[in-house]
Design a protein around this motif. Structure first.
Motif, mmCIF file in Angstrom:
data_model
loop_
_atom_site.group_PDB
_atom_site.id
_atom_site.type_symbol
_atom_site.label_atom_id
_atom_site.label_comp_id
_atom_site.label_asym_id
_atom_site.label_seq_id
_atom_site.Cartn_x
_atom_site.Cartn_y
_atom_site.Cartn_z
ATOM 1 N N TYR A 118 0.821 -1.294 -0.166
ATOM 2 C CA TYR A 118 0.033 -0.162 0.009
ATOM 3 C C TYR A 118 0.878 1.495 -0.056
ATOM 4 O O TYR A 118 0.397 2.289 -0.410
ATOM 5 C CB TYR A 118 -0.845 -0.134 1.047
ATOM 6 N N THR A 123 -1.614 4.197 -1.226
ATOM 7 C CA THR A 123 -3.200 3.920 -0.994
ATOM 8 C C THR A 123 -3.094 3.611 0.724
ATOM 9 O O THR A 123 -2.472 2.949 1.062
ATOM 10 C CB THR A 123 -3.783 2.741 -1.716
ATOM 11 N N PRO A 124 -3.966 4.477 1.240
ATOM 12 C CA PRO A 124 -4.228 4.016 2.737
ATOM 13 C C PRO A 124 -4.455 2.548 3.091
ATOM 14 O O PRO A 124 -5.053 1.875 2.306
ATOM 15 C CB PRO A 124 -5.129 4.877 3.257
ATOM 16 N N GLU A 126 -6.590 -0.231 4.381
ATOM 17 C CA GLU A 126 -7.779 -0.177 5.312
ATOM 18 C C GLU A 126 -7.902 -1.730 5.745
ATOM 19 O O GLU A 126 -8.588 -2.391 4.991
ATOM 20 C CB GLU A 126 -8.972 0.394 4.309
ATOM 21 N N TYR A 127 -7.961 -2.071 6.916
ATOM 22 C CA TYR A 127 -8.143 -3.356 7.384
ATOM 23 C C TYR A 127 -8.332 -3.214 8.899
ATOM 24 O O TYR A 127 -7.512 -2.481 9.492
ATOM 25 C CB TYR A 127 -7.329 -4.310 6.789
ATOM 26 N N ASP A 128 -9.071 -4.242 9.425
ATOM 27 C CA ASP A 128 -8.939 -4.326 10.889
ATOM 28 C C ASP A 128 -8.259 -5.640 11.402
ATOM 29 O O ASP A 128 -8.878 -6.723 11.074
ATOM 30 C CB ASP A 128 -10.567 -4.175 11.463
ATOM 31 N N GLN A 137 -10.623 -10.810 5.007
ATOM 32 C CA GLN A 137 -10.872 -9.303 4.780
ATOM 33 C C GLN A 137 -10.008 -8.678 3.809
ATOM 34 O O GLN A 137 -10.565 -7.620 3.235
ATOM 35 C CB GLN A 137 -10.713 -8.835 6.461
ATOM 36 N N LYS A 141 -8.269 -7.259 -1.782
ATOM 37 C CA LYS A 141 -7.282 -5.817 -1.770
ATOM 38 C C LYS A 141 -5.940 -6.120 -2.286
ATOM 39 O O LYS A 141 -5.049 -5.154 -1.925
ATOM 40 C CB LYS A 141 -7.476 -5.246 -0.357
#
Length: 200
Positions: A118, A123-124, A126-128, A137, A141
């Motif tokens: 990323y 690009t930020p 973005e995941y948890d 998840q 991506k």
């Protein structure tokens, strides 16, 4: 559908075909789930994801619907009938694949590779990291092919899925890095550069 849906994934769908309107109406009225089997290379390879309808956003005058869904668990098709009995839609018998959650957090190597990818893509991330299973998840991506996405779906252990993603990223990141360097060279070659005068 020509896509892979994963457990935990939230998917918005526009339902317009009559057979699927019948299916979703039954799911709404009887609080049933439905399945999205993977369609790959013009065939059903055998696995898919059980889905539940989480919201009906709008029912249009022509009978089509906008819904939100969420993946629950992975299944294997044992039989397939199209159409199923007296229904308009296809169906069949399934067995659910057991899920082995043998990791509760991302492997450090996977997290580092994600940060690298990323960063290259500017690009930020973005995941948890707390959401399980983590592999599902991030699967959409990291640039997996549809075939690789399907293979990931069929792996039952979280550790195996994360190792699969690590191997993929180890191959992809050098390619992305080279592309970024190439773009930088193209930008540089398209502009005048200041050169120091030569002293003879």
């Amino acid at each position: 559908m020509n896509l892979v849906a994963y457990p935990g994934e939230k998917l918005n769908l526009h339902i317009f075909e009559e057979r699927y309107r019948q299916l979703i109406n039954e799911c709404l009225e009887e609080e049933k789930t439905f399945g999205i089997p993977v369609f790959l290379d013009d065939r059903l390879p055998g696995c898919g994801t059980e889905m539940k309808v989480t919201a009906l956003h709008e029912r249009h005058p022509d009978g089509s619907m906008d819904i939100s869904t969420e993946g629950i668990r992975v299944f294997k098709l044992e039989t397939f009938d199209n159409p199923m009995g007296d229904k308009l839609y296809a169906g069949g018998e399934i067995t659910f694949l057991p899920e082995e959650t043998d990791l509760i957090r991302p492997l450090p190597q996977l997290a580092e590779l994600l940060d690298t990818l990323y960063s290259l893509l500017t690009t930020p991330v973005e995941y948890d990291a707390e959401q399980k299973p983590f592999s599902f998840q991030i699967a959409h991506k990291v640039g997996l092919s549809l075939t690789d996405e399907y293979e990931l779906l069929t792996l039952q252990r979280e550790s195996a899925r994360q190792q699969f993603l690590i191997q993929h990223l180890q191959k992809v990141i050098p390619v992305v890095a080279e592309m970024e360097q190439t773009k930088s060279r193209i930008r540089m070659n398209g502009h005048f550069r200041n050169l120091d005068p030569l002293n003879f």
